[in-house]
Scaffold this motif. Structure first.
Motif, PDB file in Angstrom:
ATOM      1  N   PHE A   6      36.392  83.054 -14.274  1.00 14.24           N
ATOM      2  CA  PHE A   6      36.840  82.212 -13.330  1.00 14.24           C
ATOM      3  C   PHE A   6      36.731  81.443 -13.339  1.00 14.24           C
ATOM      4  CE2 PHE A   6      36.959  80.474  -9.343  1.00 14.24           C
ATOM      5  CZ  PHE A   6      38.470  80.426  -7.885  1.00 14.24           C
ATOM      6  N   LYS A   7      37.046  79.788 -13.675  1.00 15.38           N
ATOM      7  CA  LYS A   7      36.872  79.259 -13.189  1.00 15.38           C
ATOM      8  C   LYS A   7      37.547  78.054 -11.945  1.00 15.38           C
ATOM      9  CE  LYS A   7      36.133  78.427 -18.210  1.00 15.38           C
ATOM     10  NZ  LYS A   7      36.640  77.550 -20.265  1.00 15.38           N
ATOM     11  N   LEU A   8      36.930  77.057 -11.683  1.00 13.36           N
ATOM     12  CA  LEU A   8      37.033  76.399 -10.482  1.00 13.36           C
ATOM     13  C   LEU A   8      38.002  75.153 -11.219  1.00 13.36           C
ATOM     14  CD1 LEU A   8      37.148  76.803  -7.368  1.00 13.36           C
ATOM     15  CD2 LEU A   8      35.238  74.392  -7.507  1.00 13.36           C
ATOM     16  N   ILE A   9      39.043  74.314 -11.009  1.00 13.17           N
ATOM     17  CA  ILE A   9      39.558  73.847 -10.710  1.00 13.17           C
ATOM     18  C   ILE A   9      39.714  72.814  -9.278  1.00 13.17           C
ATOM     19  CG2 ILE A   9      41.327  74.276 -12.747  1.00 13.17           C
ATOM     20  CD1 ILE A   9      43.535  74.964 -10.770  1.00 13.17           C
ATOM     21  N   LYS A  10      40.148  71.453  -9.573  1.00 12.92           N
ATOM     22  CA  LYS A  10      39.860  70.621  -8.546  1.00 12.92           C
ATOM     23  C   LYS A  10      41.261  70.949  -7.781  1.00 12.92           C
ATOM     24  CE  LYS A  10      36.940  66.700  -9.868  1.00 12.92           C
ATOM     25  NZ  LYS A  10      35.720  67.434  -8.850  1.00 12.92           N
ATOM     26  N   ARG A  11      40.955  70.850  -5.596  1.00 15.90           N
ATOM     27  CA  ARG A  11      41.931  70.680  -5.572  1.00 15.90           C
ATOM     28  C   ARG A  11      43.097  69.730  -5.414  1.00 15.90           C
ATOM     29  NH1 ARG A  11      42.763  72.640   0.634  1.00 15.90           N
ATOM     30  NH2 ARG A  11      44.937  72.214   0.956  1.00 15.90           N
ATOM     31  N   THR A  12      44.639  69.431  -5.395  1.00 18.19           N
ATOM     32  CA  THR A  12      45.005  68.147  -5.626  1.00 18.19           C
ATOM     33  C   THR A  12      45.514  67.342  -4.224  1.00 18.19           C
ATOM     34  OG1 THR A  12      46.259  69.737  -7.805  1.00 18.19           O
ATOM     35  CG2 THR A  12      47.695  67.593  -6.611  1.00 18.19           C
ATOM     36  N   GLN A  13      44.443  66.757  -4.010  1.00 16.31           N
ATOM     37  CA  GLN A  13      44.834  65.461  -2.978  1.00 16.31           C
ATOM     38  C   GLN A  13      45.750  65.485  -2.443  1.00 16.31           C
ATOM     39  OE1 GLN A  13      42.152  65.838   0.091  1.00 16.31           O
ATOM     40  NE2 GLN A  13      41.364  67.074  -2.109  1.00 16.31           N
ATOM     41  N   GLY A  14      46.608  65.439  -1.278  1.00 16.27           N
ATOM     42  CA  GLY A  14      47.808  64.919  -1.112  1.00 16.27           C
ATOM     43  C   GLY A  14      49.083  66.311  -0.444  1.00 16.27           C
ATOM     44  N   VAL A  15      50.332  66.023  -0.817  1.00 12.48           N
ATOM     45  CA  VAL A  15      51.145  67.270  -0.247  1.00 12.48           C
ATOM     46  C   VAL A  15      51.061  68.688  -0.326  1.00 12.48           C
ATOM     47  CG1 VAL A  15      52.804  67.523  -1.337  1.00 12.48           C
ATOM     48  CG2 VAL A  15      53.722  66.849   0.407  1.00 12.48           C
ATOM     49  N   SER A  16      51.221  68.916   0.928  1.00 14.30           N
ATOM     50  CA  SER A  16      51.016  71.181   0.593  1.00 14.30           C
ATOM     51  C   SER A  16      52.409  71.175   1.394  1.00 14.30           C
ATOM     52  CB  SER A  16      49.717  71.488   1.289  1.00 14.30           C
ATOM     53  OG  SER A  16      50.331  71.297   2.714  1.00 14.30           O
TER      54      SER A  16
END
Length: 358
Positions: A124-134
């Motif tokens: 498992f590798k962690l990536i940054k959560r994209t800020q903004g719309v969901s």
């Protein structure tokens, strides 16, 4: 025989699973990051039953969600065999080296970390959560009829940081239209027809993709993306649900799009416009407002209508799905807010209309 010759290393296969409901820039951000971590990106789309059990009812059905990911230029393979709890068995089945997910904690209906098993196996590798719309944000905009997300026409798009990186600003009848080349080939090949498709492309969906796919069969595809105010003037209510920058991000992900004109005029589609932007053919779907049909019919032989193949799918019909199931989606949004708050040790309270009050 050369004894020093070695076989090339096997391609690194990366797994990213998601609901991909109401495709938006958050999905795209995760996909881009995942693609950079390996050679082959495999995106698993959770089936409707898995989404319903763990997050609440999806807005888009499985085939509609898969169509969006298959059309994404960063994705190499897709599958619907993606359980909400990612298992080593799933990774082995698709010959995956490791999977990735954003910083937001993902838990199933039982409260268990959806990636517990693969984390224990160091896959498992962690990536940054994209800020903004969901997806939750978009549903909220539909239910609350807000316009706070609009980018006003009075602003010069060329000066806004969110549109930095454009290839050229073209002045046309008092406004700057920003040209973004979407693929490696910057401009049509010799003799290739330039095909223009304009619209809001709001809540970018499978019907849009079908139109763009057919347009691509005709030549070099240029998408004219209308401003928020121009779209609202034609369609009313609080449309578009996605603002111009969010819509640009979604359209830019599509492998059938060669070029995007951000801020294209909606009411001016004449010979001067076609000549300025080098357009040979204008394509539009069978759906559209009376004003749109009148505008296109004036182009004569340069206009071609295509069938979207998704007559039950349009931005207005997606909004209608939300409205007709308002209670379900309000509960889904409420549960998502509470779940995220609990994961971050935050207490939230709601008023009698379901709005967060602290």
């Amino acid at each position: 025989m050369n004894k020093d010759k070695t076989d090339p290393p096997a391609p690194v296969r990366v797994w990213l699973d998601m609901c991909a409901d109401l495709f938006h820039s958050g999905h795209l951000g995760a996909i881009r990051q995942a693609k950079k971590l390996g050679d082959v990106l495999v995106v698993g789309i959770h089936p409707d039953s898995e989404v319903l059990a763990n997050k609440g009812p999806p807005v888009m059905n499985l085939s509609e969600r898969i169509a969006m990911i298959e059309a994404c230029k960063y994705v190499d393979e897709t599958t619907s065999e993606a359980p909400y709890q990612t298992t080593l068995q799933t990774l082995e089945k698709f010959n995956i080296d490791f999977c990735v997910h954003g910083e937001d904690i993902s838990t199933g209906a039982d409260g268990r970390d959806s990636y517990y098993e693969v984390k224990q196996a160091n896959k498992f590798k962690l990536i940054k959560r994209t800020q903004g719309v969901s997806t939750t944000d978009l549903v909220g905009r539909m239910l609350l009829l807000t316009k706070r997300h609009f980018i006003p026409n009075r602003l010069d798009l060329a000066t806004l940081p969110i549109f930095s990186g454009y290839d050229k600003a073209i002045e046309f009848k008092g406004r700057n239209v920003l040209r973004f080349y979407n693929l490696e080939n910057k401009g049509p090949k010799p003799g290739e027809k330039v095909v223009y498709v304009d619209g809001a492309f709001d809540l970018f969906h499978a019907a849009h993709v079908n139109i763009l796919r057919q347009a691509k069969q005709l030549g070099y595809v240029v998408v004219g993306l209308l401003t928020d105010q121009d779209t609202n003037d034609e369609r009313g209510s609080n449309l578009p649900i996605m603002n111009l920058a969010e819509r640009r991000d979604c359209v830019s992900s599509c492998k059938y799009v060669d070029e995007i004109l951000v801020g294209a005029p909606s009411s001016i589609l004449d010979e001067e416009f076609l000549k300025t932007f080098g357009i040979d053919v204008v394509v539009h779907g069978t759906e559209g407002t009376p004003e749109e049909k009148k505008r296109y019919s004036q182009l004569g032989a340069k206009y071609q209508e295509v069938d979207s193949d998704n007559r039950d799918l349009s931005t207005s019909k997606i909004v209608q799905r939300i409205i007709e199931n308002r209670m379900k989606y309000e509960e889904r949004n409420r549960a998502k807010i509470e779940k995220d708050a609990k994961a971050n040790w935050i207490k939230v309270e709601f008023d009698d209309k379901g709005n967060v009050i602290n």
